[in-house]
Design a protein around this motif. Structure first.
Motif: not given
Length: 837
Positions: A404-414
């Motif tokens: 299994r290979g998983v990639n999560v990229r999250d660019i966020a502003v709050r």
């Protein structure tokens, strides 16, 4: 480091006598104590200042445990003040310091968003939150709870309505919800993978955390996209009281070092740098001749106030986790190979500013990436495969091959903005935006898990190969009004609006909370509203099941929903005692579940089985749950929680801790039937306590007794199938499945769990565990040392799950089904050391 108990005690006594003798020869005294917030949680980095009537002043800062010492004070009368940003200063007047004496104080700071305006403050010992179901946990408690291993998630497992998914894991189930329904926020950033070592420990170092806060339901409108709970972590700034300070810690899992100090070139800045690494792998790998799981992480933080009322904070985290293990079993041919890697990287910048006396705003911009790969190849006996012979070789190996290979990229502003519109109205508003890119790929070969759920790690309903990617945007905005109708009555109406790119929809979630102070010690809280959770691979990271969210399938999923209704009563007593009773009800709809095979899909799958006529009834003809998702599930969860806590209010208090009991039920409706949910746990009791035997020694214990989770009972046996890659039947088809046979030609049998009508038909035995901890605080080097010994699972109880196992049956042509207990955490002793410098 090891010190024999007798030697340690003698050294501590001699140190105490030497210090006492030195003090007795002076004409100065000291003031010491601890700084806490309203809930009793310790507060680090508080400036404590003593000023005498004669004009002499001295100041220091509280350490990570909230403790402070002001020594060398000339005799006289002092005013001692404690100040920290965003808190109302605490003051102790007419403190008389005598020669050779030490005055002990407990200074309590209250949260004050706007010091110049009137606000309703919570009674001592309560958190000033409108929403019920909120409990704060101090870093000191995380470091001190027996059996927690300095892991916040293991502390949370002792709170009402919260349970671990299993004995090994840090993932939580809250009030019957799944682990994917819980949100973790750290300094305004969503943390998609908050665990290390496959869940054994957490990503958060309690040495650098200011506060943990769990809300188990009815949470504020500024949090969303989850159905069950919110865990908020606030990291602390480094100290600016000295150029260099820090601590070193050796725990059961890892060793860590924290360094901090004033930011060079500034009058109001600080820096903090910490590193953690597992150490057991370094010690044990040469002995076992394989690479054991281990991780290394580094965190850095810098904070600076360019002008009064403004704060700029920079934060970075990088973690690397690796496993490359290869084991051979006791039986020839038995083996297990596991390679895995997990990379977590985070960079964030936050700027907060006040605008006059009535408004403030904080904006956080972040970049987060989690990358995981795992490759598993195992050939071993599970006990679920055998022919009906008494010989040992009748047991067959199962072969599981999984990647299994998983990639999560999250660019966020709050952004969070607060406006004190009047003395009666506190307006909170804000927004968040996430640019998400998620990839999920997997391959499965060999044997499959034939549980009726079908979509576990190697479930029969999963595809043999998957390569899926989703790039999407999700965003939200919220508005609440904390309205003080009367000095003892507050209401907080709120609205949250979410947009999901994966679901391609906008959802509006109204929420309402009410707080009524019946008296100075009795408080009523009521809350309710709608909570939604959009589909996304970033949630499936925490789930026990998988669904395929690929665009190519042409399916439109909607956000899952849960309606919450909660009511609770809190009562505080003298001596730091607080009690709470709370009831909750949650109704779920549009839950995402894998759909059943269609009639055509079922017929096609059965057609791949080439079984002789006498074994035709052994083919798995029940429809499987597939990874194709749909909003076809509903459910509900309800229960009552009881919570009693006692905080140590002064140095004379010897006993502190809490007790919690939850009665609850959780049900799911899917596949045409209603059944108990996977995480239904009717009864859960936790006792957490500590007893200070003396200034040097403290005893702590944690006791947990809980109902077992549901599981699917084995119904019987059926003939196992194997892929006919060698064309053993001579028909030229090498992709079909034929009956599996042993070396003598007898059929090999496997466990039959039936269809979805058998889901969660049984219940595991009760979970019970006792942990014990002894802490020793010698007086070496101005109380800079702390030593502890701990025993996890003191009674050595096996809390593992029940597995089906086949046994020879001389009276039948097939084996019989028995059950055995999986291994769990055994009796596990450990020691730890902490040193501040």
């Amino acid at each position: 480091m090891y010190c024999p108990p007798g030697t340690c005690l003698l050294a501590a006594i001699l140190c105490f006598l030497m210090v006492s003798a030195a003090v007795a020869q002076t004409t100065t005294g000291a003031v010491s104590g601890v700084v806490v917030d309203e809930s009793g949680g310790v507060l680090p980095d508080v400036t404590v200042r003593a000023a005498s009537a004669a004009g002499f002043t001295r100041q220091t800062r509280s350490d990570a445990s909230g403790a402070f010492v002001l020594d060398g004070l000339p005799t006289g009368t002092y005013t001692v003040t404690a100040t920290r940003e965003l808190f109302t200063p605490a003051e102790a007047k007419d403190v008389i310091v005598t020669a050779s004496g030490t005055v002990t104080l407990r200074l309590e700071l209250k949260v004050s968003t706007f010091v110049q305006t009137a606000s309703v403050q919570a009674p001592a010992g309560q958190v000033d939150q409108v929403a019920p179901s909120t409990i704060e946990v101090s870093p000191l408690e995380v470091r001190s709870v027996a059996g927690a291993g300095e892991n916040i998630y293991r502390v949370l497992q002792t709170l009402p309505g919260v349970a671990a998914v299993n004995d090994f894991d840090s993932r939580l189930t809250v009030r019957g919800g799944g682990p994917d329904q819980n949100l973790t926020m750290m300094d305004g950033v969503e943390i998609h993978n908050p665990y290390r070592l496959f869940g054994l420990t957490s990503a958060f170092n309690p040495e650098t955390v200011r506060n943990f806060e769990l809300t188990a339901g009815g949470f504020h409108a500024k949090y969303g996209d989850r159905l069950s709970s919110i865990l908020v972590i606030e990291n602390r700034d480094g100290t600016d009281a000295s150029r260099l300070a820090g601590s070193a810690n050796l725990s059961f899992v890892d060793a860590n070092v924290v360094t901090e100090g004033a930011l060079p070139g500034t009058d109001s800045g600080s820096w903090l740098l910490t590193g953690r690494r597992t150490y057991y792998d370094v010690i044990a790998e040469p002995l076992v001749d394989t690479n054991l799981p281990g991780f290394t992480d580094v965190q850095a933080r810098a904070a600076w106030s360019p002008r009064p009322g403004q704060r700029l904070t920079m934060f970075a985290l990088s973690s690397r986790e690796r496993t490359d293990a290869d084991f051979d079993g006791d039986v020839e041919g038995e083996r297990l190979q596991l390679q895995s890697s997990t990379d977590n990287d985070l960079g964030a910048a936050s700027f907060s500013s006040s605008f006059g006396a009535r408004a403030s705003s904080a904006t956080t911009v972040s970049w987060y990436r989690n990358r995981e790969t795992v490759a598993f190849d195992g050939n071993f006996s599970t006990g679920e495969l055998r022919s009906n012979r008494p010989d040992e070789d009748a047991k067959q190996f199962s072969n599981f091959i999984f990647t299994r290979g998983v990639n999560v990229r999250d660019i966020a502003v709050r952004n969070e903005t607060t406006v004190q519109a009047s003395t009666a109205h506190l307006i909170e508003t804000g927004f968040e935006s996430h640019s998400l890119k998620t990839d999920w790929g997997s391959t499965i070969a060999g044997d499959r898990d034939n549980q009726p759920g079908g979509t576990g790690v190697v479930g029969a309903g999963l595809p043999s190969a998957l390569d899926s990617s989703r790039s999407a945007w999700r965003a939200a905005a919220w508005l609440t009004d904390r309205w003080t109708l009367a000095p003892r009555l507050r209401v907080e109406p709120g609205l949250r609006v979410d947009w999901s790119g994966v679901a391609d929809e906008v959802t509006a979630s109204p929420r309402l909370a009410v707080v009524a102070d019946i008296s100075s010690a009795l408080r009523l809280r009521v809350a309710g509203g709608l909570f939604t959770q959009s589909p996304g691979y970033e949630k499936l990271l925490q789930s026990d099941y998988f669904v395929d969210l690929s665009d190519a399938n042409g399916r439109r999923l909607r956000s899952e929903r849960a309606w919450h209704a909660l009511a609770g009563v809190e009562r505080t007593f003298s001596g730091g005692l607080m009690t709470r009773v709370e009831g909750y009800y949650k109704r779920f709809d549009r839950l995402i579940v894998g759909r059943l095979e269609t009639a055509d899909e079922l017929a096609a799958r059965i057609g791949t089985y080439d079984f002789p006529l006498e074994l035709a009834d052994q083919r798995p003809t029940a429809p499987l749950v597939t990874s194709t998702p749909g909003n076809d599930g509903t459910g509900r969860a309800y229960g009552v929680e009881f919570y009693v806590a006692r905080q140590a209010r002064s140095s004379t208090d010897r006993v502190s801790g809490w007790a919690s009991y939850t009665w609850g039920r959780a049900e799911t409706t899917a596949y045409g039937r209603t059944f108990v949910s996977d995480y239904d746990r009717p009864h859960a009791l936790s006792l957490v306590g500590s007893y200070r035997v003396s200034r040097l020694i403290e005893l702590a214990s944690t006791v947990r007794v809980q109902s077992g989770f549901p599981y699917s009972l084995p119904l019987g046996v059926r003939v196992a199938a194997t892929e006919d890659t060698m064309d053993t039947d001579g028909d030229g088809n090498v992709t079909e499945f034929v009956p599996r046979r042993d070396a003598t030609g007898l059929p090999v049998w496997t466990v039959d769990y039936g269809d979805v009508g058998n889901l969660n038909s049984g219940r595991l035995p009760a979970f019970a565990r006792v942990d014990l901890r002894v802490t020793f605080r010698p007086g070496w080097q101005s109380n800079r040392w702390l030593l502890y010994a701990e025993v996890i699972n003191l009674l050595n109880r096996n809390n593992g799950e029940l597995d089906a196992e086949l046994a020879y049956d001389a009276s039948s042509d097939r084996p019989r089904v028995t059950t055995v207990r999986d291994p769990s955490l055994p009796l596990l002793p450990s020691v730890g050391i902490r040193f501040r410098f």
